[in-house]
Design an enzyme around this catalytic site. Sequence first.
Site, PDB file in Angstrom:
ATOM      1  N   ASP A   1       0.673  -1.219   0.085  1.00  0.00           N
ATOM      2  CA  ASP A   1       0.075   0.012  -0.074  1.00  0.00           C
ATOM      3  C   ASP A   1       0.985   1.415  -0.021  1.00  0.00           C
ATOM      4  O   ASP A   1       0.353   2.364   0.437  1.00  0.00           O
ATOM      5  CB  ASP A   1      -1.072   0.090   1.228  1.00  0.00           C
ATOM      6  CG  ASP A   1      -0.083  -0.089   2.511  1.00  0.00           C
ATOM      7  OD1 ASP A   1       1.019  -0.580   2.604  1.00  0.00           O
ATOM      8  OD2 ASP A   1      -0.649   0.346   3.228  1.00  0.00           O
ATOM      9  N   GLU A   2       1.966   1.111  -0.674  1.00  0.00           N
ATOM     10  CA  GLU A   2       2.926   2.313  -0.618  1.00  0.00           C
ATOM     11  C   GLU A   2       3.113   2.639  -1.988  1.00  0.00           C
ATOM     12  O   GLU A   2       3.372   2.264  -3.149  1.00  0.00           O
ATOM     13  CB  GLU A   2       4.495   2.052  -0.041  1.00  0.00           C
ATOM     14  CG  GLU A   2       4.300   1.582   1.428  1.00  0.00           C
ATOM     15  CD  GLU A   2       5.806   1.028   1.632  1.00  0.00           C
ATOM     16  OE1 GLU A   2       6.084   0.946   3.019  1.00  0.00           O
ATOM     17  OE2 GLU A   2       6.587   0.671   0.891  1.00  0.00           O
TER      18      GLU A   2
END
Length: 212
Positions: free
Chosen positions: A149-150
């Site tokens: 989720d980066e």
Amino acid sequence: MPLVFYVLRVQVLVPVTRLREAILRLSSGSELVQIPVESNDELGELGEEFNRMGLELKKSNDQIRNLAYNDSLTELPNRFMFHKTLSQSMNVALRENKQLGLLFIDLDNFKNINDTLGHESGDIVLKIVAERLIETLRTSDTIARIGGDEFVVVLSNIDSDEGAASASKKIIESLSKEFVLKGRTFRIGVSIGIALFPENDTSIDGLLLKAD
């Protein structure tokens, strides 16, 4: 020129020469090589087959290139492409005496979405996040997903750290809007770290570390 030699030249020698040259161009890595097909004989069929193979090869190369440079889920640039683009942007910024901003974006508690709604829903959220980032930022900025989720953003040609802060605020506002999945409405939190080039660091790893 005797008629028989003229016919041989037009109907045999020229098509064969074109095919040979096309094969050489194709083997050298040309993007797409096609040859004109002007007859219905065996040479014409061979030319049509060559053109078909050329199209299939281009399609395969495009797929390989896409897998190498883009994230398969969001279709954003991946970590490899991000490093390449950031390196080029840093060189331009140094040459033109300009500043870059690097934003490191992390979705807060994203694991809860996967745990409660499933990984398929989590993937949908990541796609929506990518779409909102594209809608929010300038076309000159680079957006990449570097894992999980980066996400990272390269802000090109900003005047000051206020420009990076302003972009971060817009991102937070965009990603804080409601998501609706499986009949459920929810929001996600967003954390953003900022690093400036060349003020904070002059290396890619250093900038990522500072922003993270």
